[in-house]
Design a protein around this motif. Structure first.
Motif, mmCIF file in Angstrom:
data_model
loop_
_atom_site.group_PDB
_atom_site.id
_atom_site.type_symbol
_atom_site.label_atom_id
_atom_site.label_comp_id
_atom_site.label_asym_id
_atom_site.label_seq_id
_atom_site.Cartn_x
_atom_site.Cartn_y
_atom_site.Cartn_z
ATOM 1 N N ASP A 1 0.814 -1.224 0.000
ATOM 2 C CA ASP A 1 0.000 0.000 0.000
ATOM 3 C C ASP A 1 0.844 1.269 0.000
ATOM 4 O O ASP A 1 0.410 2.298 -0.510
ATOM 5 C CB ASP A 1 -0.952 0.026 1.195
ATOM 6 N N HIS B 1 1.843 1.361 -3.862
ATOM 7 C CA HIS B 1 0.787 1.248 -4.868
ATOM 8 C C HIS B 1 -0.550 1.631 -4.245
ATOM 9 O O HIS B 1 -0.875 1.183 -3.153
ATOM 10 C CB HIS B 1 0.700 -0.178 -5.418
ATOM 11 N N GLU B 2 -1.316 2.412 -4.955
ATOM 12 C CA GLU B 2 -2.634 2.834 -4.482
ATOM 13 C C GLU B 2 -3.617 1.668 -4.623
ATOM 14 O O GLU B 2 -3.866 1.208 -5.740
ATOM 15 C CB GLU B 2 -3.113 4.028 -5.309
ATOM 16 N N PRO B 3 -4.183 1.190 -3.506
ATOM 17 C CA PRO B 3 -5.159 0.104 -3.629
ATOM 18 C C PRO B 3 -6.474 0.617 -4.212
ATOM 19 O O PRO B 3 -6.822 1.788 -4.050
ATOM 20 C CB PRO B 3 -5.355 -0.382 -2.192
ATOM 21 N N THR C 1 -2.375 -9.506 -5.580
ATOM 22 C CA THR C 1 -1.925 -8.129 -5.805
ATOM 23 C C THR C 1 -2.587 -7.529 -7.044
ATOM 24 O O THR C 1 -2.891 -6.337 -7.055
ATOM 25 C CB THR C 1 -0.385 -8.026 -5.904
ATOM 26 N N ARG D 1 -5.991 -6.450 -5.714
ATOM 27 C CA ARG D 1 -5.998 -5.291 -4.803
ATOM 28 C C ARG D 1 -5.593 -3.995 -5.498
ATOM 29 O O ARG D 1 -6.122 -2.929 -5.196
ATOM 30 C CB ARG D 1 -5.091 -5.540 -3.601
ATOM 31 N N TYR D 2 -4.627 -4.084 -6.393
ATOM 32 C CA TYR D 2 -4.073 -2.865 -6.978
ATOM 33 C C TYR D 2 -4.484 -2.641 -8.432
ATOM 34 O O TYR D 2 -4.111 -1.637 -9.034
ATOM 35 C CB TYR D 2 -2.551 -2.864 -6.837
ATOM 36 N N ARG E 1 -3.505 -4.075 -11.037
ATOM 37 C CA ARG E 1 -2.353 -4.120 -11.945
ATOM 38 C C ARG E 1 -2.359 -5.453 -12.681
ATOM 39 O O ARG E 1 -2.360 -6.503 -12.069
ATOM 40 C CB ARG E 1 -1.067 -3.946 -11.159
#
Length: 173
Positions: free
Chosen positions: A95, A98-100, A132, A135-136, A138
Motif C-alpha cells: 500500500d 501502490h494505491e489500492p 496483488t 488489490r491494486y 495491476r
C-alpha cells in the motif's frame, strides 16, 4: 510490513474487505483476498482439498501444479478451510508503493475470477500475483516471494559459475 501472525479465528476480527491475507505454510506463503463474512478468494490447485479433516497439501495452494507451470483454479472458501492450523496475517505491505482500489472494486475483481482456471507458475503467476492484481488493479500483479526466489537461485547459480571459472583459471596454472 504485515500485521501480527495469528490463527484464522483471531484474524477475522482484524480483516477488512479487500485485505490481503498471508498464510505461513512453513516453506512458502500462500495468499488470498478477504471478501467479507469470513470468506476469501485465492488461486489454488485443481484438486478439491476442502474436506474439514484433510491437511493442506501443496495442491491446496497450487504449488504442485506451479512447479510444472500448469493450471490452477480460483476458489472462494472460508478462511478456516484455507488457513487450517497455519498462522496467518493481514499483509497489505504494498500500500505504501501502490494505491489500492476501493474495497468493493477489490472484492468484485477477485470474485469475478472465481471458478476460472488460470495458468500458474511459481515465478510469474502465483497466488501472490493473483491477490496483488486484485488489490491494486495491476495486470499480472507482483510477488516479492517470487522475486526473492529468483534472486536466491540467481545468487546460487552465479556463485557456482564464479566458482567454476575460478577453478578453471587456478586449476590450469
Amino acid at each position: 510490513m504485515g500485521g501480527r501472525w495469528m490463527f484464522w479465528h483471531q484474524l477475522l476480527e482484524h480483516c477488512e474487505r479487500g485485505d490481503l491475507i498471508e498464510i505461513d505454510r512453513t516453506t512458502y506463503y500462500h495468499w488470498c483476498v478477504y471478501i467479507g463474512q469470513g470468506d476469501v478468494v485465492h488461486l489454488t490447485g485443481l484438486e478439491d482439498n476442502t474436506k474439514p479433516d484433510s491437511k493442506p497439501s501443496l495442491s491446496s495452494s497450487a504449488s504442485s501444479a506451479s512447479v510444472l507451470g500448469e493450471t490452477a483454479l480460483v476458489r472462494r472458501q472460508h478462511l478456516r478451510e484455507v488457513a487450517r492450523n497455519d498462522r496467518c496475517r493481514v499483509n497489505n505491505k504494498w500500500d505504501a508503493k501502490h494505491e489500492p482500489l476501493e474495497p468493493d472494486e477489490i472484492v468484485a475483481m477477485a470474485v469475478s475470477c472465481v471458478g476460472q482456471e488460470m495458468r500458474y507458475d511459481v515465478v510469474g503467476r502465483n497466488c501472490e500475483h493473483f491477490v496483488t492484481a486484485s488489490r491494486y488493479g495491476r495486470s499480472g500483479g507482483f510477488s516479492d516471494q517470487a522475486n526473492n526466489a529468483v534472486a536466491a537461485v540467481g545468487g546460487v547459480t552465479g556463485g557456482l559459475i564464479i566458482g567454476f571459472l575460478l577453478s578453471m583459471f587456478f586449476g590450469r596454472r
